[in-house]
Write an enzyme that holds these catalytic residues in place. Structure first.
Site, PDB file in Angstrom:
ATOM      1  N   GLY A   1      43.193  25.516  45.920  1.00  0.00           N
ATOM      2  CA  GLY A   1      44.284  26.486  45.984  1.00  0.00           C
ATOM      3  C   GLY A   1      43.815  27.721  46.734  1.00  0.00           C
ATOM      4  O   GLY A   1      42.627  28.046  46.694  1.00  0.00           O
TER       5      GLY A   1
ATOM      6  N   GLN B   1      43.761  36.264  49.901  1.00  0.00           N
ATOM      7  CA  GLN B   1      42.338  35.880  49.899  1.00  0.00           C
ATOM      8  C   GLN B   1      41.775  35.771  51.320  1.00  0.00           C
ATOM      9  O   GLN B   1      40.558  35.752  51.503  1.00  0.00           O
ATOM     10  CB  GLN B   1      42.144  34.541  49.169  1.00  0.00           C
ATOM     11  CG  GLN B   1      42.408  34.627  47.669  1.00  0.00           C
ATOM     12  CD  GLN B   1      42.180  33.296  47.002  1.00  0.00           C
ATOM     13  OE1 GLN B   1      43.075  32.462  46.940  1.00  0.00           O
ATOM     14  NE2 GLN B   1      40.974  33.065  46.515  1.00  0.00           N
TER      15      GLN B   1
ATOM     16  N   CYS C   1      37.513  30.367  41.416  1.00  0.00           N
ATOM     17  CA  CYS C   1      38.279  30.990  42.491  1.00  0.00           C
ATOM     18  C   CYS C   1      37.383  31.152  43.715  1.00  0.00           C
ATOM     19  O   CYS C   1      36.229  31.582  43.569  1.00  0.00           O
ATOM     20  CB  CYS C   1      38.785  32.359  42.026  1.00  0.00           C
ATOM     21  SG  CYS C   1      39.788  33.225  43.241  1.00  0.00           S
ATOM     22  N   LEU C   2      37.909  30.825  44.883  1.00  0.00           N
ATOM     23  CA  LEU C   2      37.115  30.989  46.107  1.00  0.00           C
ATOM     24  C   LEU C   2      36.707  32.442  46.321  1.00  0.00           C
ATOM     25  O   LEU C   2      35.720  32.700  47.018  1.00  0.00           O
ATOM     26  CB  LEU C   2      37.905  30.483  47.324  1.00  0.00           C
ATOM     27  CG  LEU C   2      38.008  28.958  47.468  1.00  0.00           C
ATOM     28  CD1 LEU C   2      38.986  28.600  48.570  1.00  0.00           C
ATOM     29  CD2 LEU C   2      36.638  28.348  47.753  1.00  0.00           C
TER      30      LEU C   2
ATOM     31  N   HIS D   1      47.389  36.108  42.186  1.00  0.00           N
ATOM     32  CA  HIS D   1      46.848  36.732  43.409  1.00  0.00           C
ATOM     33  C   HIS D   1      47.925  37.560  44.125  1.00  0.00           C
ATOM     34  O   HIS D   1      47.626  38.612  44.696  1.00  0.00           O
ATOM     35  CB  HIS D   1      46.329  35.661  44.383  1.00  0.00           C
ATOM     36  CG  HIS D   1      44.958  35.144  44.075  1.00  0.00           C
ATOM     37  ND1 HIS D   1      43.831  35.953  44.091  1.00  0.00           N
ATOM     38  CD2 HIS D   1      44.509  33.896  43.778  1.00  0.00           C
ATOM     39  CE1 HIS D   1      42.759  35.211  43.799  1.00  0.00           C
ATOM     40  NE2 HIS D   1      43.141  33.969  43.600  1.00  0.00           N
TER      41      HIS D   1
HETATM   42  C1  QAP Z   1      42.460  27.994  41.831  1.00  0.00           C
HETATM   43  O1  QAP Z   1      40.419  27.471  42.844  1.00  0.00           O
HETATM   44  C2  QAP Z   1      42.472  27.126  40.611  1.00  0.00           C
HETATM   45  O2  QAP Z   1      33.358  29.116  42.683  1.00  0.00           O
HETATM   46  C3  QAP Z   1      41.789  27.342  43.011  1.00  0.00           C
HETATM   47  O3  QAP Z   1      31.754  28.036  44.547  1.00  0.00           O
HETATM   48  C4  QAP Z   1      41.590  27.377  39.566  1.00  0.00           C
HETATM   49  O4  QAP Z   1      40.018  26.259  44.659  1.00  0.00           O
HETATM   50  C5  QAP Z   1      43.338  26.085  40.504  1.00  0.00           C
HETATM   51  C6  QAP Z   1      35.797  27.072  44.457  1.00  0.00           C
HETATM   52  C7  QAP Z   1      41.624  26.590  38.438  1.00  0.00           C
HETATM   53  C8  QAP Z   1      43.359  25.295  39.373  1.00  0.00           C
HETATM   54  C9  QAP Z   1      42.493  25.551  38.342  1.00  0.00           C
HETATM   55  C10 QAP Z   1      35.245  27.943  43.555  1.00  0.00           C
HETATM   56  C11 QAP Z   1      34.973  26.523  45.425  1.00  0.00           C
HETATM   57  C12 QAP Z   1      37.225  26.731  44.472  1.00  0.00           C
HETATM   58  C13 QAP Z   1      33.899  28.247  43.587  1.00  0.00           C
HETATM   59  C14 QAP Z   1      39.569  26.917  43.765  1.00  0.00           C
HETATM   60  C15 QAP Z   1      33.072  27.695  44.561  1.00  0.00           C
HETATM   61  C16 QAP Z   1      33.618  26.822  45.477  1.00  0.00           C
HETATM   62  C17 QAP Z   1      38.141  27.234  43.624  1.00  0.00           C
HETATM   63 CO    CO Z   2      41.845  32.374  43.164  1.00  0.00          CO
END
Ligand code: QAP
Ligand code: CO
Length: 172
Positions: free
Chosen positions: A45, A50, A95-96, A141
């Site tokens: 996501g 972001q 979260c990215l 966000h």
């Molecule tokens: C949001 O999150 C989300 O720490 C999207 O090192 C969160 O794509 C959706 C990511 C929970 C559903 C459930 C995070 C990638 C990606 C990191 C993400 C990382 C590399 C997070």
């Molecule tokens: Co996020």
């Protein structure tokens, strides 16, 4: 084109994004760039803020039952509005914009939203489980909120301490 992802504590992540009013080629190109960026960074996501653009847009592309992140399942959500929220679900979020940190967050289990697609057409979507969590995470966000604001006080203290330590070690 892959865009740079802004990370905490960049102040832009706390700004409120504005409604999209023009559904043009520029928006389409930006949505394509958001997709390339999300995939390149291993995300499921991504919200426009972001990548530094304060508009009410996010994309979600969950992994399917065959463990494939299929572009056919890509959701492009513009100007979302919640119609209903019910129940409770706790899910470990990441979260990215907060790389390397994951924590349990409590959200509504069942939701219904209205939104626009890339052409400006109005749509409705009902969701539960991970999709419901992802929509609520991304919608936060748009209002300048991060999931770390929804963890407990003590977990937040610990996060701030650890995250500061980590950023001191990072090469520029
Ligand atoms: C949001 O999150 C989300 O720490 C999207 O090192 C969160 O794509 C959706 C990511 C929970 C559903 C459930 C995070 C990638 C990606 C990191 C993400 C990382 C590399 C997070
Ligand atoms: Co996020």
């Amino acid at each position: 084109m892959i865009l740079d992802v802004i990370t905490y504590p960049d102040k832009r992540l706390f700004e409120k994004s504005a409604d999209v009013v023009k559904f043009d080629n520029e928006l389409a190109k930006f949505l394509d760039d958001m997709y390339d960026t999300m995939i390149a960074k291993n995300g499921i996501g991504l919200a426009a803020i972001q990548v530094g653009k304060p508009i009410r847009v996010f994309i979600i592309n969950l992994i399917n039952e065959d463990e494939v992140q299929d572009k056919n399942d890509l959701l492009e959500i513009i100007n979302p509005k919640f119609i209903s929220k019910d129940g409770e679900i706790v899910y470990q979020e990441g979260c990215l914009s907060v790389p390397g940190y994951y924590e349990d967050v409590k959200r509504a289990k069942d939701i219904k939203i209205q939104f626009q697609d890339r052409f400006g057409n109005l749509k409705e979507l009902e969701a539960d489980g991970l999709l419901s969590v992802a929509i609520q995470h991304e919608n936060d966000h748009l209002d300048g909120h991060l999931f770390i604001e929804k963890i407990g006080f003590n977990k937040r203290k610990k996060f701030d301490k650890e995250y500061k330590k980590k950023s001191k070690l990072k090469p520029i």
